[in-house]
Design a protein around this motif. Sequence first.
Motif, PDB file in Angstrom:
ATOM      1  N   CYS A   1       0.238  18.076  44.190  1.00 33.69           N
ATOM      2  CA  CYS A   1      -0.652  18.864  43.326  1.00 33.69           C
ATOM      3  C   CYS A   1      -0.230  18.732  41.864  1.00 33.69           C
ATOM      4  O   CYS A   1       0.903  19.056  41.516  1.00 33.69           O
ATOM      5  N   PRO A   2      -1.106  18.254  40.997  1.00 34.40           N
ATOM      6  CA  PRO A   2      -0.720  18.051  39.605  1.00 34.40           C
ATOM      7  C   PRO A   2      -0.449  19.357  38.860  1.00 34.40           C
ATOM      8  O   PRO A   2       0.196  19.356  37.830  1.00 34.40           O
ATOM      9  N   ARG A   3      -0.952  20.450  39.383  1.00 29.32           N
ATOM     10  CA  ARG A   3      -0.728  21.728  38.715  1.00 29.32           C
ATOM     11  C   ARG A   3       0.298  22.596  39.443  1.00 29.32           C
ATOM     12  O   ARG A   3       0.484  23.743  39.097  1.00 29.32           O
ATOM     13  N   GLU A   4       0.903  22.057  40.466  1.00 26.04           N
ATOM     14  CA  GLU A   4       1.828  22.834  41.297  1.00 26.04           C
ATOM     15  C   GLU A   4       1.203  24.161  41.723  1.00 26.04           C
ATOM     16  O   GLU A   4       1.806  25.220  41.644  1.00 26.04           O
ATOM     17  N   ALA A   5      -0.037  24.068  42.169  1.00 27.65           N
ATOM     18  CA  ALA A   5      -0.769  25.281  42.554  1.00 27.65           C
ATOM     19  C   ALA A   5      -0.537  25.612  44.022  1.00 27.65           C
ATOM     20  O   ALA A   5      -1.008  26.638  44.499  1.00 27.65           O
TER      21      ALA A   5
ATOM     22  N   LYS B   1      15.141  24.206  53.435  1.00 27.68           N
ATOM     23  CA  LYS B   1      13.959  23.972  52.578  1.00 27.68           C
ATOM     24  C   LYS B   1      13.820  22.509  52.195  1.00 27.68           C
ATOM     25  O   LYS B   1      13.508  22.174  51.054  1.00 27.68           O
ATOM     26  N   ASP B   2      14.075  21.623  53.127  1.00 28.81           N
ATOM     27  CA  ASP B   2      14.023  20.209  52.733  1.00 28.81           C
ATOM     28  C   ASP B   2      12.619  19.609  52.879  1.00 28.81           C
ATOM     29  O   ASP B   2      12.371  18.496  52.435  1.00 28.81           O
ATOM     30  N   HIS B   3      11.716  20.322  53.489  1.00 29.91           N
ATOM     31  CA  HIS B   3      10.340  19.828  53.549  1.00 29.91           C
ATOM     32  C   HIS B   3       9.431  20.812  52.837  1.00 29.91           C
ATOM     33  O   HIS B   3       9.724  21.999  52.795  1.00 29.91           O
ATOM     34  N   GLU B   4       8.317  20.284  52.350  1.00 24.21           N
ATOM     35  CA  GLU B   4       7.392  21.155  51.640  1.00 24.21           C
ATOM     36  C   GLU B   4       7.002  22.349  52.510  1.00 24.21           C
ATOM     37  O   GLU B   4       6.947  23.482  52.051  1.00 24.21           O
ATOM     38  N   ILE B   5       6.729  22.095  53.809  1.00 20.62           N
ATOM     39  CA  ILE B   5       6.213  23.176  54.638  1.00 20.62           C
ATOM     40  C   ILE B   5       7.261  24.239  54.916  1.00 20.62           C
ATOM     41  O   ILE B   5       6.947  25.351  55.318  1.00 20.62           O
ATOM     42  N   SER B   6       8.531  23.905  54.740  1.00 18.69           N
ATOM     43  CA  SER B   6       9.541  24.923  55.031  1.00 18.69           C
ATOM     44  C   SER B   6      10.117  25.506  53.745  1.00 18.69           C
ATOM     45  O   SER B   6      11.088  26.227  53.756  1.00 18.69           O
ATOM     46  N   LYS B   7       9.465  25.195  52.625  1.00 21.78           N
ATOM     47  CA  LYS B   7      10.012  25.674  51.353  1.00 21.78           C
ATOM     48  C   LYS B   7       9.729  27.151  51.129  1.00 21.78           C
ATOM     49  O   LYS B   7      10.499  27.860  50.534  1.00 21.78           O
TER      50      LYS B   7
ATOM     51  N   CYS C   1      -0.600  18.123  50.143  1.00 23.73           N
ATOM     52  CA  CYS C   1      -1.407  18.668  49.047  1.00 23.73           C
ATOM     53  C   CYS C   1      -0.528  19.380  48.033  1.00 23.73           C
ATOM     54  O   CYS C   1      -0.767  19.304  46.834  1.00 23.73           O
ATOM     55  N   SER C   2       0.490  20.055  48.524  1.00 23.50           N
ATOM     56  CA  SER C   2       1.335  20.799  47.594  1.00 23.50           C
ATOM     57  C   SER C   2       2.282  19.884  46.828  1.00 23.50           C
ATOM     58  O   SER C   2       2.480  20.055  45.632  1.00 23.50           O
ATOM     59  N   THR C   3       2.853  18.893  47.517  1.00 16.69           N
ATOM     60  CA  THR C   3       3.799  18.026  46.797  1.00 16.69           C
ATOM     61  C   THR C   3       3.089  17.174  45.755  1.00 16.69           C
ATOM     62  O   THR C   3       3.673  16.836  44.738  1.00 16.69           O
TER      63      THR C   3
END
Lengths: 96, 135, 350, 644, 437
Positions: free
Chosen positions: C77-81, C265-271, C73-75
């Motif tokens: 997301c068109p609004r980077e929300a 931080k190579d995955h969205e969840i660990s960013k 969902c985060s990667t």
Amino acid sequence: MEIEKGKTAKYLKEKRPVPKEVTEQLKSFTKTKKAILNALKEVHKTIPELAMELNMPKEDVVYQLMSLVKYGQVAPDDIDDMDEYFYYKIKSNGKN
Amino acid sequence: MALGNVTSSPKILVFSTEKISDPAIDMAGLLKLHYPPTVYTLPVPCSSAIKPRWILHALEQGFDGVFIAADGTDCPYGESCTEKTGAIVSMTQQMMKEKGMDPARLKMAAICSVCSEPFVRHVKSFTEYLSKPSN
Amino acid sequence: MARINPEFSDELKKYGAFDANACYNCGNCTAVCTLSDEDNSFPRKMVRYSVLGLEGEIQASLDPWLCYYCGECSTTCPREANPGELMMSLRRWLTAQYDWTGFSGLLYKSLGASVTGFLVLALAVIAFGFSMDFRMADLLHYGHYFEMGAIALVASVILLPNIIHMWYQTVRKPGTEAGLKTYFTCLRDLLVHMFTQKRALGCDDNQFRWFEHFILVLGYLSLLFTTVFLDWFSTQSMFIIVLGYFESAVIFVVTFDFVRRRIQKDHEISKHSHSSDWFFVVWLFLMGLFSFLVRLFIDLNVLQQNMWLFMLQLIVLVQWALLIVPFGKWTHFLYRSFAMYFQEIKLAAN
Amino acid sequence: MNKKIGVYICHCGGNISDYVDVEKVRQSVESEAGVLLSKTTLFACADSNQQEMVDDIKDQHLDGIVVASCSPKLHLLTFRAVAERAGLNKYNYVHANIREQGSWAHSDNKPGATEKAIKLVKSAIAKVRNAEALEPVKVESVKAVAVIGAGVAGMRAAIELAEAGSEVFLIEREFFVGGRVSQWDDLCITPETGKELVTRLYDEVMKHKHVTLFTGAELAEYSGSVGNFSLKVKVTPRHFKLQCDPGALKKAIEVCPVEVPDEFNFNITMRKAIYHNYPSEYPQLPAIDMKNCTRCGACEKVCDSIDLSQKEEIINLKVGSVLVATGFDPYEPKPGEFGYGEMDNVVTLPQFKRIVHYCVDKLTYKGKEIKNIAYIYCVGSRQVDGENKYCSRYCCTSNIHTAITVKKKYKNIHNFHFNRGIRTYGKAEVWYDESSRLGDIYLQSFEHDPPVVENRNGQTIVKIKDVLTADKELEVVADLVVLVTGMVPRKDNSIGSLLKIPRGRDKFFNEIHMKLRPVETVIDGVTIAGAGQGPKNIMESMNSALAAATKSFSLVASGALELEPTVAKVDTSACSWCGKCEEACPFSAIDRVGQNGNSIAHVNASVCKGCGMCLPVCPENALDLIGLSDVDMESMIDALIPNI
Amino acid sequence: MIMEETKKKILEYDALVVGGGIAGGESALNLANLGYQVLLVEKDLTIGGKMIMLSKVFPTLDCAACITTPKVSEIARHKNITILTGAEVKKINKLGEHRFEVDVLQKPRYVHVADCTGCQLCEDVCPVSVSDQYQYGMVGRKAAYIPFSIASPRAAAIDIENCTLCGACERACPTKCIDFTQTEEEYLVKARSVVVATGFNLFDPLKIPRYGYGRFKNIITSMQMERQLAPTRPFNTILRPGDGKLPDNIAYVLCTGSRDKSVGNPICSQVCCMYSIKQAQLLMGALPMADITIYYLHIRAFGKGFNEFYAQAQDMGVEFIKGKVGKISEKENGNLILRYEDIEAGVVKEAEHDMVVLSVGILPNQGIADVFENEKLELDPFNFVQQSDMLASPAKTSIDGVFVAGTASGPMDIPDSILSGGAASAETTSYLRRGTL
């Protein structure tokens, strides 16, 4: 350097050999074209029928068949009973 | 005279004006607001230029009705247009009466440059009127 | 009629949320989420409630616990929300809401409070060791009893009331009427989800994450069992000794990988790592490592000379048991499982 | 009588041929008298087909052509040019409209549409058979353009026209230039404020010696036609002499006893009858509003510059073209619309912008501090029940920009946007994003369920069923409700009705064709620009102003113009002067002249506009319009007559 | 003159217009009508830009060709306009006010345009068939070909990359206009002003793999649908490219590549909502039984007559669903499953359609900035040409004497492009006059 009008292709051929892919591509198109025209010789067919018969992916049949329609070798005929697929037939002599 | 005519829909001649009502009639087409195809339009510069003899000619030659799509107050040639067109209509209707024609076969309404819907409404109701057997 | 509270998103920011206000409600996040379905469409609804500050609606919802954070969902997301991170923050916030002591909220919101807590506990353990003259046998003995006592205490005084609170907020208060039988029949789900985290398999990212997590949970629970009930540090049984080595190795190896990912931080969840995330993985890593080393030192017969190691192990253990388990990220493990359980009950009741 | 006629029937790529059997039409007309060749074509207007027509005309020596395609409003000029290129007089080409008045109007009735198309083509053939070669009327064009409205669009157009080399008369109704933009503060796209932009343009206008600016001036009368318009401009005096001592002026304003709502601030403040909108406004000279002045004379006593005896002036201008840039009015909500006029904390967006302008550190209105602001969008636009169906284009962006400004300028502001779907098109999307990130809350109502503003226990509550929260009812306590009002056409349409500029369905001035002739009106020589033509932002207004300036300039650039030869003609043998035509002519184009001792009528071709009003009044039927004679009309009617 | 430059043809013009689309064409025409000599350089083989390829245009539903072709032919015939098609501007140097030196490279067409009658005999005999770029790959074309029937110039060209040099076209050509000896032509253009009207690029939906474009054959872009609806269309009717079926349930996915930071384009493309609504209306005419669904975020119907046009589509029965499509999967029969959140209900849903149109957004056509050598043509944060005085002179760029028209400066619709073309020509006129006074 005088080059005869109407025969200039030869001149360019000397300067710039035709890439292999281009000739390959032509061969494959000619083959497909023949196969499609052959398949439509007797009866008109729909695209799924052609795909089945020629064992070709349907999207390729659409592309090639529609090109042949554009080049005037094939023409659309009636639509099937479900109003889903058109039949296609050979266009005789390019005149209807 | 329309009695012997076998065609289904009454024939209407519309005089439109080049700058005001004709664009509205064009727009009716653009918006696909359908009206009978037996409605024919001839554009003139201004509705107050229509000669009674043209109207009579049309009616005598086979049109069932004539509709003047007048400029109304939008007329680029001046405010007097409405009044003058009105005069033409009443004069013509007088002449029609003298010839034994139903004066209601000539109608006029102001059609502004975007009055596509009113135009269609007018010609439809006029068609209806003209289709009545009594006419 | 619900009244909007624009201040709420500021409160959530303290729990790690950011940029959720950027959401323009396209619903992409919900649509790409493989865990979202017609009954529980998230995360957008939670984003929306957060932006509007509808605290009651969020408290009554189980959605945040149903998300296993694959990051899709985060990667996309068109609004980077960053809806994924918002869901994470909501879990922290909910933890704080369920917790009757109020410590959870304090620790999540304030790094200072957390550090102070850790320091106080460390000093307490050192003081305790001092009072025992750092006698190894006594320390081992009390350490062992501490574990048992802490588990009993934390479970009964903090976790159980919190779970009941959660139940009240999400099941009872919204008006779910379920019979006792339902509670009983749905227990299976509780256990399955608690031990397997099965639901995470539905996530779209690679299944390796689930596997790592799965063996970590198994390793952690079995090490807990091994140390507390089989008395690993004092046992003579070769089997138990080797089992303990294996379990603790699993823990520090897997958590090392977790820490590595959070650094890289190579995955969205660990960013995006909140301090509570760091505490969780680092302490788990330290627990595994120190347990391993303590036992190793025992086996090599050098622990006596290296009391500091045991003290360190004990400090980490105490901090873990008294801070992270009752108030920190550890609770997610519990709430998630119960959320699945409550969700089943709600579905069964309707 | 033309005998070699070519007929071209257009498919319009399916637009016509999908409903009209074009081949049948072709067959039905090919044997009409005089038709030498008839063809169908995919696109009559395409370059290759135009070339084919030229070749046909030349090769087959055609003496007339008929094109049956779309409305002549689109391509009359295209095919006239074709005829001219082929050496055929362009009036020997006649157009049949078988698309707008054929295939499209009757797409429900294909046989009917085909039948009608046949008749229309036959009618056109009948006309071309009688058509004569005509020469356009040549007139001199005055190399001057009147620009009406000195807002930013008008000023920009004036600058452009002057730079291109035209004389420009810039006519502004108000005493101050700048129009609506002078009332804006920050303009979202650049850091420039409205005032600064107006100043910049004004300075530029003043630099050009070929621009004459009239303020307090209104167009009173207008006559003539493209190339040669005569305008009468009524100039209201400012009642100030050119030099004015600032101290004395201040005193004069102080002593003025009259207080009226200040329209510049959208009536949220009051002003005196002596006023100027803001310091350093242009022209830098105050004015006296004589509508409200009681002529008490108090001001004259304290300020020498005041001269209450100044009189209204009428100025006569000659111009070749008129460019209308009269702008818009903000929509004025009806009393009670979202509490407007009933609750004292409901204002419009323009009012709000003025409030923000005047509040420095703290946002207050009527003495109360404002923290929570509810914005209600689409007030006066996209009306479900009302008549304004259109979107006002600028308001979403403008309002969001204002909300951001407010949030950054004051502390602890909460913005709530009650919208109908945000339309920050293009790059403006970044403002929407920024405002969201700053914490603004967007709530969207259903089309038929607008938000409700109500007073509950002294609190103003805005309620909504929110689309974005699955229809949930939500509410906000608002300190101020801002109605995001759209653009409406100027209330005062005196210019529009004087110049007879047609209006569209949205009541804004209408161009001939949005894409082909986007700044021209059906009134030859009158162009339109800016928001008077429809809602636009500043950049879009500027684009249209520049495009309109180019168009107007092209009409006056060469100093000469060709006009339609469709003018009235007198049959001198039939006329026996009765004067009725002279009376009927609205342009005084008909005089009485003597011929062989008798009086007859004479038409002045350069004055006659070809309206034909003189035709029906003639008792002797001695008047005709060239190209629209009885023979023309009657043969066309005959061709239309059913079943022949 | 330096020796190596002697090969170049030297041309002198008042204005160089880069890009022969509708905006560039409008500018060129206005300038030419005021008596300026204009050189129009177009990269493609035909002028008319993207507009000439379209079906109809919103909100009036005029056919695009009806508006473009007469303009194009007026441009082509204008005595003050010289057109170079198949040509690219390689370098622009500003030597001083009103002094630009421009290198233009024209690729050989292998056809003498003036002699070509457009009879298409070469096309008939050419044995090669390759993907037709003017039909966005939906059908083939020959290596000897006329771009499309309303192209301007309507003349053949040889696609030398795919030509087998068999010579059949030459033998078939009645006017002997095919000439393989043609070579690249270099021009040195001395221009007094420059108008940049380089238009836009379309978003490539391959960048959103979860939509499956490319993998699933019944997903097409809006431009491909535009071609299917245009008079010069590739098929005889609307067909699914996957199997040639007449579609009866078509979905539009709006904001594909627009308003989407995850693909690097945060702005709204301004036209997609309207062209999708337009296509939906046209499809309802072409396929009366078909259902059309438009998945949207916000409908940007902001222009004159747009909102009314949107309402008209709703009245016609086009279904509008608020919710961005998250992902698309394919069924065995080629139908597509769209997963989205129905925002009004707050629930995630799946819907089946037999054809999907991705309404792709507008991206900048970036190359032009690199062409300027000694002065920098500034770009905006989105890589469109920066308008240096957006409010008072929207056509001005960072370089005096270089003006921008149309979508080169940002997304806009056709009326705005035409107005912007008008503005650019106005600014160019005053700039040129400053040079003469």
